[in-house]
Scaffold this active site. Structure first.
Site, mmCIF file in Angstrom:
data_model
loop_
_atom_site.group_PDB
_atom_site.id
_atom_site.type_symbol
_atom_site.label_atom_id
_atom_site.label_comp_id
_atom_site.label_asym_id
_atom_site.label_seq_id
_atom_site.Cartn_x
_atom_site.Cartn_y
_atom_site.Cartn_z
ATOM 1 C CG ASP A 200 -8.093 -65.321 -66.760
ATOM 2 O OD1 ASP A 200 -6.954 -65.573 -66.394
ATOM 3 O OD2 ASP A 200 -9.111 -65.803 -66.233
ATOM 4 C CD GLU B 226 -9.364 -68.625 -70.647
ATOM 5 O OE1 GLU B 226 -10.327 -69.154 -71.222
ATOM 6 O OE2 GLU B 226 -9.060 -68.883 -69.480
ATOM 7 C CD GLU C 52 -6.997 -67.107 -63.447
ATOM 8 O OE1 GLU C 52 -6.973 -67.906 -62.491
ATOM 9 O OE2 GLU C 52 -7.482 -67.396 -64.544
#
Ligand SMILES: *[C@@H]1O[C@H](CO)[C@@H](O)[C@H](O)[C@H]1NC(C)=O
Length: 277
Positions: A103, A105, A101
């Protein structure tokens, strides 16, 4: 005669309409809404998409295709006003317990208080590599480009073309690196007021709902397989000295959390990549 030309022109413009709709139809063609139903809406011929969050649900979408390496750009305009408690995500992920993953955010805040841009990398199911930043602009006023360049040498996170983080492939030192599991692109807007803003102290103000974030300018460079990748410049690109200097400056001035300096979390010593420049 005149009539004939008019008819041809009409046909031509109808044709043009369909061609341009197809070219611009990124969100219709490249993504599927995965949750939140009507809370995710494409507009502008599919060039843009708005996610909304209300008391009942957030919303999200996922790419139809998977990517194994790529250079992915997305322009985002984040939830304006009082966005405390909300989280807008934009990330790459594979599936399963040992998933990879990458990311981005964005943790909302009270009006006028800074958003936190959170980044993380998971390799074979192991994450815990968080770095967080304030932004040097108001991310709710205009669209800004958030990019992930993922190739076999490194993962580079950039904002408006300025690198903010590099996660190098240090597999030769025994540190896992995402390189064999294809990933989807995901985005979502949801309520996380148990942790997002000042560690959960500031709650979502539902009287301000619905909250919305808009995505546009999706652009992905990728390749169907490893062999065909090697002809692409981004596939072998790394940061030059000037870019590294810029990144270091951003990190010095805007980084607000770095797992590599969190003594309380790693009392027995930092993860090995932290001591490799
Ligand atoms: C919200 O604002 C407070 C006060 O300025 C700040 O400490 C915090 O880092 C900001 N961001 C988040 C997501 O909590």
């Amino acid at each position: 005669m005149h009539h004939k030309i008019m008819k041809m022109l009409t046909m031509f413009s109808v044709l043009l309409y369909f061609v341009s709709a197809a070219l611009a139809g990124n969100f219709y063609e490249d993504f599927a809404v995965t949750w939140g139903g009507g809370r995710a809406k494409s507009f502008d011929n599919g060039n843009s998409l708005t996610l909304t969050l209300d008391r009942d649900s957030g919303s999200g979408f996922r790419s139809k295709r998977q990517f194994l390496f790529g250079k992915i750009d997305m322009k985002i305009k984040l939830v304006p006003g009082n966005s405390a408690g909300t989280v807008t995500t934009y990330y790459l992920s594979s599936l399963g317990q040992f998933h990879d993953e990458i990311d981005f955010e964005f943790l909302g805040n009270l009006s006028g208080q800074p958003y936190v841009m959170h980044t993380n990398v998971y390799a074979q199911g192991k994450g815990s590599k968080e770095q967080q930043f304030y932004l040097w602009f108001d991310p709710t006023k205009d669209f800004h480009t958030y990019s992930i360049q993922w190739n076999p040498q490194s993962i580079i996170f950039s904002v408006d073309g300025t690198p903010v983080r590099q996660f190098k492939n240090l597999e030769s030192r025994g540190i896992p690196f995402p390189k064999s599991q294809p990933m989807w692109i995901y985005a979502s807007l949801w309520n996380a007021d148990d942790w997002a803003t000042r560690g959960g102290l500031v709650k979502t103000d539902w009287s301000k709902a619905p909250f919305y974030a808009t995505f546009t300018g999706f652009n992905a460079l990728s390749c169907p397989n490893y062999a065909s990748c090697s002809t692409n410049s981004w596939f072998s690109q790394s940061l030059d000295y000037a870019a590294i200097a810029k990144m270091k400056w951003i990190q010095k001035n805007y980084m607000v959390y770095n797992y590599c300096t969190d003594y309380r979390r790693f009392p027995g010593g930092f993860p090995p990549e932290c001591s490799i420049a």
